[in-house]
Design a protein around this motif. Structure first.
Motif, PDB file in Angstrom:
ATOM      1  N   GLU A  72      -2.677 -46.186 -28.642  1.00  0.00           N
ATOM      2  CA  GLU A  72      -2.446 -46.045 -30.077  1.00  0.00           C
ATOM      3  C   GLU A  72      -1.083 -45.389 -30.224  1.00  0.00           C
ATOM      4  N   CYS A  73      -0.209 -46.018 -31.007  1.00  0.00           N
ATOM      5  CA  CYS A  73       1.143 -45.481 -31.170  1.00  0.00           C
ATOM      6  C   CYS A  73       1.069 -44.096 -31.803  1.00  0.00           C
ATOM      7  N   ALA A  74       1.728 -43.119 -31.175  1.00  0.00           N
ATOM      8  CA  ALA A  74       1.679 -41.737 -31.652  1.00  0.00           C
ATOM      9  C   ALA A  74       2.402 -41.580 -32.997  1.00  0.00           C
ATOM     10  N   ARG A  75       3.259 -42.554 -33.345  1.00  0.00           N
ATOM     11  CA  ARG A  75       3.990 -42.439 -34.621  1.00  0.00           C
ATOM     12  C   ARG A  75       3.356 -43.242 -35.745  1.00  0.00           C
ATOM     13  N   CYS A  76       3.013 -44.523 -35.472  1.00  0.00           N
ATOM     14  CA  CYS A  76       2.514 -45.363 -36.575  1.00  0.00           C
ATOM     15  C   CYS A  76       1.017 -45.666 -36.457  1.00  0.00           C
ATOM     16  N   LEU A  77       0.382 -45.213 -35.362  1.00  0.00           N
ATOM     17  CA  LEU A  77      -1.057 -45.367 -35.133  1.00  0.00           C
ATOM     18  C   LEU A  77      -1.515 -46.811 -34.908  1.00  0.00           C
ATOM     19  N   LEU A 131       4.230 -45.091 -27.516  1.00  0.00           N
ATOM     20  CA  LEU A 131       4.993 -45.623 -28.659  1.00  0.00           C
ATOM     21  C   LEU A 131       4.957 -47.140 -28.599  1.00  0.00           C
ATOM     22  N   CYS A 132       4.660 -47.779 -29.751  1.00  0.00           N
ATOM     23  CA  CYS A 132       4.585 -49.243 -29.787  1.00  0.00           C
ATOM     24  C   CYS A 132       5.957 -49.842 -29.510  1.00  0.00           C
ATOM     25  N   GLU A 133       6.997 -49.154 -29.954  1.00  0.00           N
ATOM     26  CA  GLU A 133       8.385 -49.530 -29.669  1.00  0.00           C
ATOM     27  C   GLU A 133       9.140 -48.223 -29.492  1.00  0.00           C
ATOM     28  N   ASP A 135      11.797 -47.254 -30.673  1.00  0.00           N
ATOM     29  CA  ASP A 135      12.362 -46.722 -31.903  1.00  0.00           C
ATOM     30  C   ASP A 135      11.397 -46.891 -33.076  1.00  0.00           C
ATOM     31  N   CYS A 136      10.093 -46.816 -32.794  1.00  0.00           N
ATOM     32  CA  CYS A 136       9.115 -46.924 -33.881  1.00  0.00           C
ATOM     33  C   CYS A 136       9.437 -45.871 -34.935  1.00  0.00           C
ATOM     34  N   LYS A 137       9.469 -46.305 -36.213  1.00  0.00           N
ATOM     35  CA  LYS A 137       9.863 -45.386 -37.284  1.00  0.00           C
ATOM     36  C   LYS A 137       8.686 -44.562 -37.780  1.00  0.00           C
ATOM     37  N   LEU A 147       6.613 -47.330 -41.870  1.00  0.00           N
ATOM     38  CA  LEU A 147       8.054 -47.382 -42.157  1.00  0.00           C
ATOM     39  C   LEU A 147       8.794 -48.451 -41.352  1.00  0.00           C
ATOM     40  N   ASN A 148       8.079 -49.078 -40.377  1.00  0.00           N
ATOM     41  CA  ASN A 148       8.673 -50.207 -39.653  1.00  0.00           C
ATOM     42  C   ASN A 148       8.778 -51.407 -40.581  1.00  0.00           C
ATOM     43  N   LEU A 149       7.979 -51.412 -41.651  1.00  0.00           N
ATOM     44  CA  LEU A 149       7.981 -52.526 -42.595  1.00  0.00           C
ATOM     45  C   LEU A 149       8.962 -52.290 -43.738  1.00  0.00           C
TER      46      LEU A 149
END
Ligand SMILES: [Zn+2]
Ligand SMILES: [Zn+2]
Length: 175
Positions: A72-77, A131-133, A135-137, A147-149
């Motif tokens: 699970e991405c720690a920033r965007c879940l 992190l999914c990426e 630079d995941c926002k 915020l990636n969208l």
């Protein structure tokens, strides 16, 4: 010759106490319930190519593990998958060997239970902050938008330190 096994409990009776002898194993078995808050092993068989080698102190297990994890991405879940591919090298002490290290893995009789060692190896390899990426926002802390969208309308507010102070104050009053 490689023996295929589907059980974490392996017998080393043939090679125990005969330094220089070894057994090759291909293990496939599900290792359930391995994970941390944001990462866990998928409930599919873990694959391991291992060599059990008889040494003076006991049995040395070396080889490679492969499996897949759900993170699970720690920033965007957002949930995403990643593979696990790691090498192991662990000594299992023979019965009666001096316990230099209380934490050491041990051979019980002529059997080795590989599960605790595999569990430890996989757990240690899981990322603490997946992190999914790179630079995941992440998500807006205020409205929850991904915020990636794209940016949300409250982005400016959350970057203003005065708002953060007001938020903290409001949390204290309402808590
Ligand atoms: Zn993300
Ligand atoms: Zn927002």
């Amino acid at each position: 010759m490689t023996t295929r096994v589907h059980d974490f409990n392996i017998s080393v009776a043939e090679i125990l106490g005969q330094p220089g002898h070894h057994r090759d194993l291909h293990l496939e078995a599900p290792l359930n319930g391995v994970g941390t808050t944001l990462a866990h092993l998928e409930e599919k068989p873990l694959r391991a190519d291992l060599r059990a080698e008889s040494v003076v102190e006991g049995i040395l297990i070396t080889g490679n593990l492969e499996g897949s994890t759900i993170l699970e991405c720690a920033r965007c879940l957002k949930e995403f998958r990643a593979s696990v591919d790691l090498d192991v090298c662990e000594l299992f002490l023979a019965p009666g060997a001096e316990p230099e290290d209380q934490e050491a893995y041990r051979i019980s009789g002529t059997d080795i239970d590989l599960e605790p060692m595999l569990r430890d190896a996989v757990t240690l390899s899981l990322p603490l902050n997946p992190l999914c990426e790179e630079d995941c926002k992440g998500m807006c802390a205020r409205c929850g938008r991904d915020l990636n969208l794209g940016a949300c309308d409250c982005t400016e507010d959350t970057t203003d330190p005065r708002w953060a102070e007001l938020d903290a104050l409001r949390d204290r009053l309402s808590g």
